[in-house]
Motif scaffolding. Sequence first.
Motif, short mmCIF file in Angstrom:
data_model
loop_
_atom_site.label_atom_id
_atom_site.label_comp_id
_atom_site.label_asym_id
_atom_site.label_seq_id
_atom_site.Cartn_x
_atom_site.Cartn_y
_atom_site.Cartn_z
N VAL B 307 37.84 -0.31 -12.05
CA VAL B 307 38.53 -1.16 -11.06
C VAL B 307 38.78 -0.37 -9.78
O VAL B 307 38.50 -0.84 -8.68
CB VAL B 307 39.85 -1.69 -11.64
CG1 VAL B 307 40.69 -2.33 -10.56
CG2 VAL B 307 39.57 -2.69 -12.73
N PHE B 308 39.28 0.87 -9.94
CA PHE B 308 39.51 1.70 -8.75
C PHE B 308 38.22 1.92 -7.98
O PHE B 308 38.18 1.81 -6.76
CB PHE B 308 40.10 3.06 -9.15
CG PHE B 308 41.54 3.00 -9.53
CD1 PHE B 308 42.37 2.04 -8.96
CD2 PHE B 308 42.07 3.87 -10.46
CE1 PHE B 308 43.70 1.97 -9.31
CE2 PHE B 308 43.41 3.80 -10.82
CZ PHE B 308 44.22 2.86 -10.24
N GLY B 309 37.16 2.27 -8.72
CA GLY B 309 35.89 2.56 -8.06
C GLY B 309 35.39 1.36 -7.27
O GLY B 309 35.01 1.48 -6.11
N ALA B 310 35.43 0.19 -7.91
CA ALA B 310 34.93 -1.01 -7.23
C ALA B 310 35.83 -1.36 -6.06
O ALA B 310 35.34 -1.71 -4.98
CB ALA B 310 34.87 -2.18 -8.22
N LEU B 366 32.66 5.98 -11.26
CA LEU B 366 31.30 5.98 -10.73
C LEU B 366 30.58 4.66 -11.02
O LEU B 366 29.77 4.20 -10.22
CB LEU B 366 30.50 7.16 -11.30
CG LEU B 366 30.87 8.51 -10.69
CD1 LEU B 366 30.10 9.62 -11.36
CD2 LEU B 366 30.60 8.51 -9.20
N ILE B 367 30.89 4.04 -12.18
CA ILE B 367 30.28 2.74 -12.44
C ILE B 367 30.73 1.74 -11.38
O ILE B 367 29.92 1.01 -10.80
CB ILE B 367 30.65 2.23 -13.85
CG1 ILE B 367 29.91 3.04 -14.90
CG2 ILE B 367 30.26 0.76 -14.00
CD1 ILE B 367 30.25 2.63 -16.31
N GLY B 368 32.04 1.73 -11.10
CA GLY B 368 32.54 0.82 -10.08
C GLY B 368 31.88 1.08 -8.74
O GLY B 368 31.49 0.15 -8.03
N PHE B 369 31.74 2.35 -8.41
CA PHE B 369 31.17 2.73 -7.13
C PHE B 369 29.70 2.32 -7.03
O PHE B 369 29.29 1.60 -6.11
CB PHE B 369 31.33 4.26 -7.00
CG PHE B 369 30.70 4.87 -5.80
CD1 PHE B 369 31.19 4.60 -4.54
CD2 PHE B 369 29.63 5.73 -5.93
CE1 PHE B 369 30.62 5.16 -3.43
CE2 PHE B 369 29.05 6.31 -4.82
CZ PHE B 369 29.55 6.01 -3.56
N ILE B 370 28.90 2.73 -8.02
CA ILE B 370 27.46 2.47 -7.94
C ILE B 370 27.16 0.99 -8.13
O ILE B 370 26.29 0.43 -7.46
CB ILE B 370 26.72 3.35 -8.96
CG1 ILE B 370 26.76 4.79 -8.47
CG2 ILE B 370 25.28 2.90 -9.14
CD1 ILE B 370 26.18 5.78 -9.40
N GLY B 371 27.93 0.34 -9.03
CA GLY B 371 27.69 -1.08 -9.25
C GLY B 371 27.89 -1.88 -7.98
O GLY B 371 27.09 -2.76 -7.66
N LEU B 372 28.94 -1.58 -7.25
CA LEU B 372 29.18 -2.34 -6.03
C LEU B 372 28.14 -1.99 -4.96
O LEU B 372 27.75 -2.84 -4.16
CB LEU B 372 30.59 -2.09 -5.50
CG LEU B 372 31.14 -3.30 -4.74
CD1 LEU B 372 31.29 -4.48 -5.66
CD2 LEU B 372 32.45 -2.99 -4.09
#
Lengths: 199, 415
Positions: B307-310, B366-372
């Motif tokens: 959630v934070f990453g996204a 990183l999932i949130g970051f790369i996914g977005l």
Amino acid sequence: MELVNIFIKSAFIENLALAYFLGMCSYLAVSKTVKTAFGLGLAVIFVLGITMPINWMINTWLLSEGGIFGVDLTFLKLILFIAVIASMVQLVEMVVEKFSPSLYNALGIFLPLITVNCAILGGSLFMVSKEYNFAESVAFGLGGGFGWFLAIIAIAAIREKIRYSAVPAPMRGLGMAFLLTGLMGMAFMGLMGIDPSAF
Amino acid sequence: MALIDKIKNLEPDKKKSPLLHTAYDAFFTFLYTPDHTTVDGGAHIKDGMDLKRLMVHVVIALQLCFVFGTYNIGHQHFVAMGQYTGFIEGFHLKLAHGLIKLLPIWIVSHAVGLGLEFLFAAKKGHAVEEGFLVSGALIPLIMPPDIPLWILAVSIVFAVILGKEAFGGTGMNIWNIALLARVFVFFAYPTTISGDEVWIAGFDRVAPGGIAEYGWAHGLFNGLFDAFNIDTFKGGTIVDSFSGATPLALAKAGGWDAITAQYSASQMWWGAIPGSIGETCKPFIIIGALMLIFLKIASWRIMLGMVFGAALTGIIFNAWGATEFMTVPWYHHFTIGSLLFAMAFMATDPVTATSTNTGKWIYGFLIGFIGLIIRVLNPAYPEGWMLAILFLNTFAALIDHYVLEANMKRRLQRA
């Protein structure tokens, strides 16, 4: 900004190992432990980062028609590029042997074999065909090296993790490495198609 | 858990009602065995939760998504024809249509997956591992409702054999099985899983206008509904003004304004929008996620990290604002597409995620970051979470390796 784009693109989007599948022999052979993979990856970053600008200079100032000889000598490209790469690898080898004999022993034959690592020569040839300027070729070399480095330490970590898995006998060793590389390539496809310079 | 002990007392007498006892026993072993714990005073096993129970808890957490998915398949079908556009209108028809679409997918998914599981167990000579229970429940939820069943079967064969059995079976895979099956369909048969049309089920699109396609199963339901004197399937065509575009496709074309022109924010929150079967209803996904966190099956660190990453990436994009999609307010990214579903059920898969606590934060973030990034910046793919999670699955082992290394270094310094 343009340089950052080229770095990101060559590291993640057009990864030399997982998008072009270059440099596979050392990629598959030296990825058994993270430690040696890390060393080889660093060597590849170094060699790519050094040879790319040198090859750029050779290609632009000596070989191309606008160079000092005034004739088109690009047919000498391959042999000169390999000569540069070989001498750089020699340098790396001496440095590694001096400062980390254990890494030198672990890498074994694969350290001098960086000379014929097609990721390195391929990088130089891509650089020529994409007509980068000097600064861009440095960014491309470092980015390509970093991408290859990431790929090899990632597969090494996975191979360390599955060392104690009940992998079926026919799949053990190289078969598993091939399967891993293919699936990693598929995972990297998520980033393919992004064009950083479009934003 | 006190509830567990209460249910134990319900055990029917084996001799008086054998059938009831068998049913009780099946669910009891699903939910409560093994129940060995160390005796009071010992400080070892609080709860001997094994793989089977863990898996079944995830399957239970997914049930609300199944129910809403069933309804939503039918809802989208009737909305496309301009009939029963209200939420509740024609409820029985929507459920029936959804069931006709979802049940075959569910059956094929389990038959193929569990069949392979049995085959390999017999071949390798060990007991059947229940590893496919969760994948078998997840795969139908992340597929489009009209997916051809043979493509589904092939994708599951690919995912189970190359993604799991080649690595040694349950618990040893590196990549998430359900996502491998989906990514296989995504790259091998892209027309069945992307575009605006595939999310609206039950139309013959070869004919002009898209004519509703009803088979014998609908006939059976028609007979039943006739008997109760309620509305039956009448058929129809897709209305001209209808567009099955998902919010993501709209956002890519015209940003937040284009989405709100077609769907309201509350509609996207409650899930009456086209999309993969199980991903649309956000409240039910959140209930499932809370259940998994409460039962300590899924890691809240990964969810929160994601959630934070996204959110952070969304805020950066808002500030950047170079394309229409980047200007979509960051908090709305959570209700369009499958972010929450991927967060609750995909990223938290304990086998493929990182296993150290610090690693979980990094992994989720990183999932949130790369996914977005894939969702917003990549013109080739409509949604990013599947590929982002597979990407981070690749690096999970590496993250763990360096977290452990750092930990060892710190402790050596302290020593």
